[in-house]
Design a protein around this motif. Structure first.
Motif, short mmCIF file in Angstrom:
data_model
loop_
_atom_site.label_atom_id
_atom_site.label_comp_id
_atom_site.label_asym_id
_atom_site.label_seq_id
_atom_site.Cartn_x
_atom_site.Cartn_y
_atom_site.Cartn_z
N VAL A 68 -20.73 7.85 -5.75
CA VAL A 68 -20.97 8.01 -7.18
C VAL A 68 -22.40 8.47 -7.44
O VAL A 68 -22.65 9.39 -8.21
CB VAL A 68 -20.69 6.68 -7.92
N THR A 111 -23.36 11.66 -4.73
CA THR A 111 -22.24 12.58 -4.53
C THR A 111 -21.77 12.58 -3.07
O THR A 111 -22.52 12.24 -2.17
CB THR A 111 -22.53 14.05 -4.93
N GLU A 129 -12.03 9.02 -12.70
CA GLU A 129 -12.49 10.12 -11.86
C GLU A 129 -12.17 11.48 -12.46
O GLU A 129 -12.53 12.51 -11.90
CB GLU A 129 -11.88 10.00 -10.45
N ILE A 153 -16.19 11.00 -12.55
CA ILE A 153 -17.13 10.61 -11.51
C ILE A 153 -16.35 10.29 -10.25
O ILE A 153 -15.66 9.28 -10.19
CB ILE A 153 -17.94 9.37 -11.94
N MET A 212 -15.66 6.56 -8.35
CA MET A 212 -15.69 5.45 -9.31
C MET A 212 -14.52 4.50 -9.12
O MET A 212 -14.65 3.29 -9.25
CB MET A 212 -15.66 6.04 -10.73
#
Lengths: 307, 351
Positions: free
Chosen positions: A110, A113, B290, B303, B306
């Motif tokens: 998160v 990346t 996500e 994200i 997540m």
């Protein structure tokens, strides 16, 4: 070629050993497999990456920040996820540790990346050493055997690792907190009764282990120049295997186990290239073998199950 | 109306309602929802088998993904037609004896489970001499070795390319039929003397030994049965998703099943099923974190990562704040549901 592989194995083994020390210390005291240890290693690598490559800090400062940051993370993990479970069944803490491990990996995805990033290494660590001027290795380099290419990093990694473990051994065997650590690993309740602040000593153990893992992470990132959120999983598992192999609870054992594992991995692939697909399996086979033959490991003490 | 009559009526209504649902669902729900409902059943089977090993017998096994892989591969290799197999092996030709091997789906399920049980038994003989977390690490190691073998035995398994185009045999009737069968078997097993022996081994191995129980044999047997469940679940999963490859069976797969068992409550079968419903839907539902979403005029980009982040936090929270899960070691029953705990509670109050 053999010399090349020898230094590869030495470096890899020393790094495994350095991570394994953290596993072995925590297991020796809490009987807990700290699954998150490999991810602290990953965090150390990322911190140094961000400090030096993203924000262009000098390397010395970056390394210090990375180790500080990873140590803090190790302490937080202990405080939040393990300390509330001290009285609970051991398996609960183990499940919590697995949870923390997945948490840190996905936190990595998160925040940083999932993309692997390349680490740009300082020039002075990667310029090949003028080996021929130092040692007459011509007899090894004759024709088909190939040339040895040695970078300073390949020498620094094992040297730094052994120095760090020497410092750790000094802390554990010559200082008061070290005495407390050894006492806790023998009998936690009695140590508490002796007036030792057990939680603080355990926190110190996590701090030391995390700092070593961060060191290993930094050196790993330099040696295999890239970082990614899942980079700690496989080295973490293998280092744990090294700890079991050397005898869990024993710091020299962890280092020896790491070196043996490093040599087995590198040499088996060097001599039997067609087995390279099975490289990751060697460690696990070694683990199963040692568990069946001598579950206490090479240097481990016998731990009787308390009834 | 006595409790007995009430319970019988409610049981009848619940089972009838569920069968009606199975008949109604394929016509009225889209493929995605159907897949989730199927997954719930498969995860419940996997959870039940891990619960037998861990919750009921107390062996901390972290190798379930490996046994799932064996089941999935054996079943897939049997149901794929020779024609499909002939075109799939690109890197290296397939071993000839496997090419013409073909079996109907149900038999492939049983054989998948049996193969996993066989390997499980072989592994259990040496490994179960270890205890506690060493057992966990050793089984994890074996699962990883199985996965690496599958990725490298290209003439048999097609390596990391995996198997594609497996006929989608798993439908609701199949998965819930298997779940029903597994549940029936497990209830009978746990209510038998063997179940008592298992619990005795879990609660106090030394005491069980003193009572003359061959604890090692019992543990090997329970482990083997658990592996059969793992293989069966893996076989169903392969036939649901229609493609399998070695990366599917990484440690995360074991982690998800462990989560189901822990959330449901260790040692509770109905708890495991509730855990499966909860965890499976949660895992799907968390996918929205996500993918990008728009709340009013605010656009939040998806994200990645997540989903598992929240999920792992959930596991930590459950284990710290409610380590007994939803059900603890209790089982669901109508009496419990309606709050009449019978004499048990009164006796406690009187004491």
């Amino acid at each position: 070629m053999f010399v090349q592989n020898f230094f590869n194995a030495l470096g890899l083994g020393a790094l495994y050993g350095l991570i394994a020390v953290g596993y072995t210390m925590v297991y020796g005291i809490l009987r807990l497999i700290n699954f998150a240890h490999g991810d602290i290693f990953m965090l150390g690598a990322y911190f140094v990456f961000f400090a030096t490559i993203q924000y262009k800090l000098p390397w010395a400062l970056g390394v210090a920040l990375a180790i500080g940051g990873a140590t803090l993370c190790g302490l937080l993990v202990d405080r939040i996820a393990y300390r509330p479970l001290r009285g609970a069944p051991r398996i609960s803490a183990l499940i919590s540790a697995i949870g923390v491990s997945f948490f840190l990996q996905n936190l990595g995805v998160v925040v940083f990346t999932g993309m692997p990033r390349a680490v740009i290494r300082p020039r002075e660590l990667t310029n090949p050493l003028p080996i021929k001027d130092i040692i007459p290795l011509e007899f090894l380099q004759a024709g088909r055997i190939g040339e040895v290419r040695l970078i300073p990093l390949a020498i620094w990694v094992p040297v730094v690792s052994f120095l760090l473990v020497a410092v750790l051994l000094w802390i554990v065997y010559k200082t008061k907190p070290g005495l407390a650590m050894r006492a806790i690993s023998r009998d936690i309740e009695t140590t508490r009764l002796m007036g030792v602040s057990v939680d603080r000593v355990i926190a110190l153990t996590f701090a030391l282990g995390s700092a070593l893992a961060a060191f290993a992470g930094i050196m790993w990132a330099l040696r295999y120049p890239r970082v990614e959120p899942f980079m700690g999983v496989i080295p973490g598992f293998k280092a744990f295997i090294a700890a079991v192999f050397g005898g869990i609870g024993s710091i020299p054992g962890a280092m020896i186990g790491g070196l043996i594992l490093g040599f087995v991995e590198i040499m088996s692939v060097a001599f039997f290239p067609h087995l390279s697909g099975y490289r990751d399996a060697f460690a696990f086979i070694l683990l199963i073998f040692i568990l069946l033959v001598k579950p206490t490991g090479l240097l481990g003490e016998r731990m009787e199950e308390k009834i | 109306m006595s409790n007995g009559t009430r319970n019988a009526i409610l049981n009848f209504l619940a089972v009838g309602g569920f069968v009606y649902f199975l008949w109604w669902a394929p016509e009225n729900l889209d493929g995605y929802k159907l897949r989730i409902i199927n997954l719930i059943a498969i995860n419940a089977i996997l959870g039940l088998s891990l619960n037998l090993v861990y919750g009921m017998t107390g062996m901390f096994s972290l190798g379930h993904a490996g046994f799932m892989a064996i089941g999935a591969y054996v079943s897939a290799l049997l149901v794929l037609t020779p024609g499909q197999k002939a075109t799939m092996w690109i890197l290296e030709p397939m071993v000839p004896w496997l090419l013409n091997l073909h079996a109907p789906f149900l038999i492939s399920l049983v054989l998948g489970g049996a193969a996993a049980a066989f390997v499980g038994c072989l592994i259990a003989l040496p490994v179960l001499r270890l205890g506690g977390d060493y057992l966990g690490i050793a089984t994890l190691g074996f699962a990883e070795v199985i996965r690496i073998l599958i990725a490298n035995l290209i003439p048999i398994t097609n390596g990391s390319l995996g198997l594609k185009g497996i006929p989608a045999h798993t439908d609701l009737w199949m998965s819930y039929g298997c779940l029903g069968a597994v549940l029936f078997f497990m209830v009978r097993l746990m209510n038998s003397n063997f179940g008592n022996v298992l619990r005795a081994v879990r609660d106090d191995e030394v005491a069980a030994k003193t009572m003359g129980i061959d604890t090692f044999k019992i543990r090997v047997l329970a482990f083997t049965i658990g592996c059969f469940g793992g293989g069966l679940g893996g076989a169903l999963l392969g036939n649901l998703l229609t493609t399998i490859d070695p990366r599917m069976f990484m440690f995360i797969q074991t982690f998800n099943i462990l989560m189901i068992v822990v959330v449901g409550g260790l040692g509770s079968m109905t708890g495991t099923i509730m855990g499966s419903v909860f965890v499976t839907t949660m895992l799907e539902w968390l996918r929205i974190t996500e993918s990008p979403m728009t709340i009013g005029s605010l656009r939040i980009p998806g994200i990645p990562g997540m989903r598992m982040l929240i999920f792992s936090l959930l596991l930590i929270a459950v284990i710290i704040f409610r380590s007994q899960g939803i059900m603890g070691t209790r089982e669901f029953s109508w009496n419990w549901f309606f709050g009449d705990w019978g004499d048990g509670r009164k006796a406690k109050g009187a004491r």
